[in-house]
Design an enzyme around this catalytic site. Structure first.
Site, PDB file in Angstrom:
ATOM      1  CG  ASP A   1     -30.055 -47.221   7.832  1.00  0.00           C
ATOM      2  OD1 ASP A   1     -30.136 -47.297   6.595  1.00  0.00           O
ATOM      3  OD2 ASP A   1     -29.082 -47.663   8.475  1.00  0.00           O
TER       4      ASP A   1
ATOM      5  CB  SER B   1     -21.822 -45.403   0.588  1.00  0.00           C
ATOM      6  OG  SER B   1     -21.730 -46.738   1.039  1.00  0.00           O
TER       7      SER B   1
HETATM    8  C1  S3P Z   1     -24.101 -48.742   7.187  1.00  0.00           C
HETATM    9  C2  S3P Z   1     -24.116 -47.743   6.267  1.00  0.00           C
HETATM   10  C3  S3P Z   1     -25.328 -47.269   5.575  1.00  0.00           C
HETATM   11  C4  S3P Z   1     -26.604 -47.773   6.241  1.00  0.00           C
HETATM   12  C5  S3P Z   1     -26.500 -49.200   6.653  1.00  0.00           C
HETATM   13  C6  S3P Z   1     -25.338 -49.401   7.617  1.00  0.00           C
HETATM   14  C7  S3P Z   1     -22.812 -49.138   7.803  1.00  0.00           C
HETATM   15  O1  S3P Z   1     -25.285 -47.713   4.232  1.00  0.00           O
HETATM   16  O2  S3P Z   1     -27.715 -47.609   5.394  1.00  0.00           O
HETATM   17  O3  S3P Z   1     -27.687 -49.626   7.274  1.00  0.00           O
HETATM   18  O4  S3P Z   1     -22.814 -49.792   8.857  1.00  0.00           O
HETATM   19  O5  S3P Z   1     -21.760 -48.797   7.237  1.00  0.00           O
HETATM   20  P1  S3P Z   1     -24.489 -46.846   3.132  1.00  0.00           P
HETATM   21  O6  S3P Z   1     -23.147 -46.630   3.672  1.00  0.00           O
HETATM   22  O7  S3P Z   1     -24.425 -47.654   1.880  1.00  0.00           O
HETATM   23  O8  S3P Z   1     -25.294 -45.586   2.969  1.00  0.00           O
END
Ligand code: S3P
Length: 452
Positions: A334, A180
């Protein structure tokens, strides 16, 4: 411009998409959401003026701009996408008087928890019904190791949360429990104000916009390979951050919708311009090429430190189902809702592996996708964390009413389905689209998409 109230506070506004053959033309989607949040946040943490071009003016990002103001920055909009931030400076944030209301924005709220966690300020974080359901413990756990304290939280570590930061974040080495970028970024942003070195280890590499933006603003960050697919990121605390210019490339996660529409709508040919092709964001392109989609990358270049390209997409009647490995999930996390829609038009089955993280997005996306597919006559199965979609070889019945569950990507994905299905597809509420792609409808209509 202020953050507008969307979603749960306004009455639902349905939208219907009907079969639209021969989509054509060129478009540039708005700026990348991830980069836009980070540009504002780094601007907040510098002294001097950060100039941003191409900022996404979606509700999520406007919430982050408002929070930056509450924490002491002067944030000004000069024209479409052109913004400046005069930062409060690292170590010099103000304590916000009001709640930081992040609306629907998981990224904005989680990254800002990192910023607050590493400063001697206390802030209350809240948002809409969707944000209140999302797990924040994954962010609060490392922040507590760094020295922040949770003064209030709803059950299970959810918003509303009152977070008390520390002026001396402890240098830690943290292994993220799931791939993440939000967890990684929160730890790094808190670590910025640490007198020592902060290290984050991820066993699957997630998007690297925070690392790139930190480097761009003059921080010392080193990213080394870790294991087969992972990264070890090390940040030296208390850097001399330099206010900088940021040019935000077009969002690949928004580009995915017109690209998908062109691939499934008969007789289409479009070009989507200036799309960021960062390899940690391009899993959908890899998958589409494997499926036999007629997609070409043209005019590859580097803009604002990111690789970009113009992407040509044409109607692709020979799409075939594929097996999407779990290791690819972080680079297209996403894009599964729109991939599920594309897979409905392929011949054969598409298996998307390792989707447990989809359950904690703006909605339980796995459930929302499955319900949307079922409503439109598409066969699917969920086996453990895998989603299997049975394609209709170019034919999808459609005709369904899709519940968007306060999720912008569910709304846009099923509207795209309606552009190629036999019967029109209706989504129960289009308002959340404004969080990430406010110009979705007019840009798609320019290509020939029919909505009512
Ligand atoms: C994001 C990370 C992702 C993604 C989100 C944007 C970011 O989430 O789903 O729309 O900008 O760091 P995760 O890091 O929790 O997977």
């Amino acid at each position: 411009m202020e953050a507008s109230d969307v979603g749960h506070r306004s009455p639902p506004s349905p939208l219907r998409a009907t079969r639209s053959r021969g989509l054509s033309g060129r478009l540039r989607p708005p700026g990348d959401k991830s980069v836009s949040h980070r540009a504002l946040i780094l601007g907040l943490l510098c002294v001097g003026e950060t100039q941003i071009e191409g900022l996404l003016e979606g509700d999520d990002v406007l919430r982050t701009a408002a929070a930056c103001r509450q924490l002491g920055a002067r944030v000004i909009r000069h024209g479409e996408g052109v913004w400046s931030v005069n930062g409060a400076g690292l170590g010099s944030l103000l304590t916000p008087r009001e709640t930081l209301d992040f609306g629907n924005a998981g990224t904005g709220s989680r990254l800002m928890m990192g910023v607050v966690g590493g400063h001697a300020v206390t802030a209350r974080f809240d948002g809409d019904a969707s944000l209140r359901k999302r797990p924040m413990k994954r962010i609060l756990d490392p922040l507590q190791l760094q020295g922040a304290r949770i003064l209030e939280q709803a059950e299970g570590g959810r918003c509303p949360i009152v977070l008390q930061g520390t002026s001396e974040p402890l240098p830690i080495e943290y292994r993220t429990p799931v791939a993440s970028a939000q967890i990684k970024s929160a730890v790094l942003l808190a670590g910025l104000n640490s007198p020592g070195r902060t290290t984050v280890i991820e066993t699957e590499a997630s998007r690297d916009h925070t690392e790139k933006m930190l480097l761009h603003f003059g921080a010392h960050v080193v990213s080394d390979p870790f294991g087969e697919h992972g990264r070890k990121i090390t940040l030296e605390g208390r850097p001399e951050l330099r206010a900088s210019k940021v040019s935000v490339p077009a969002d690949p996660s928004s580009a995915a919708f017109p690209l998908a529409a062109a691939v499934i709508a008969e007789g289409s040919e479009i070009v989507v311009e200036g799309v960021m092709t960062n390899p940690l964001r391009s899993g959908l392109l890899t998958t589409l090429l494997e499926m036999g989609a007629r997609i070409e990358l043209e005019n590859r270049r580097v803009e604002g430190g990111e690789e970009v390209a113009d992407i040509k997409a044409r109607y692709s009647p020979q799409l075939r189902g594929v097996d999407v490995p779990a290791a690819r999930a972080p680079s297209m996390i996403d894009e599964y809702p729109i991939l599920a829609v594309i897979a409905s038009f392929a011949s054969g089955e598409t298996r998307m592996r390792g989707l447990s993280e989809l359950r904690v997005k703006e909605s339980d996306r796995l459930a929302a996708i499955a319900a949307g597919l079922a409503a439109n006559g598409v066969e699917w199965a969920i086996e453990g964390d895998d989603l299997i979609v049975k394609g209709g070889a170019g034919e999808v019945k459609g005709g369904g009413l899709v519940e968007t569950q306060l999720d912008h990507r569910i709304a846009m994905s099923f509207l795209v389905m309606g552009l190629a299905a036999r019967e029109a597809v209706t989504v129960d509420d289009q308002s959340m689209i404004a969080t990430s792609f406010p110009s979705f409808r007019p840009l798609m209509e320019k290509l020939g998409a029919k909505f009512e």
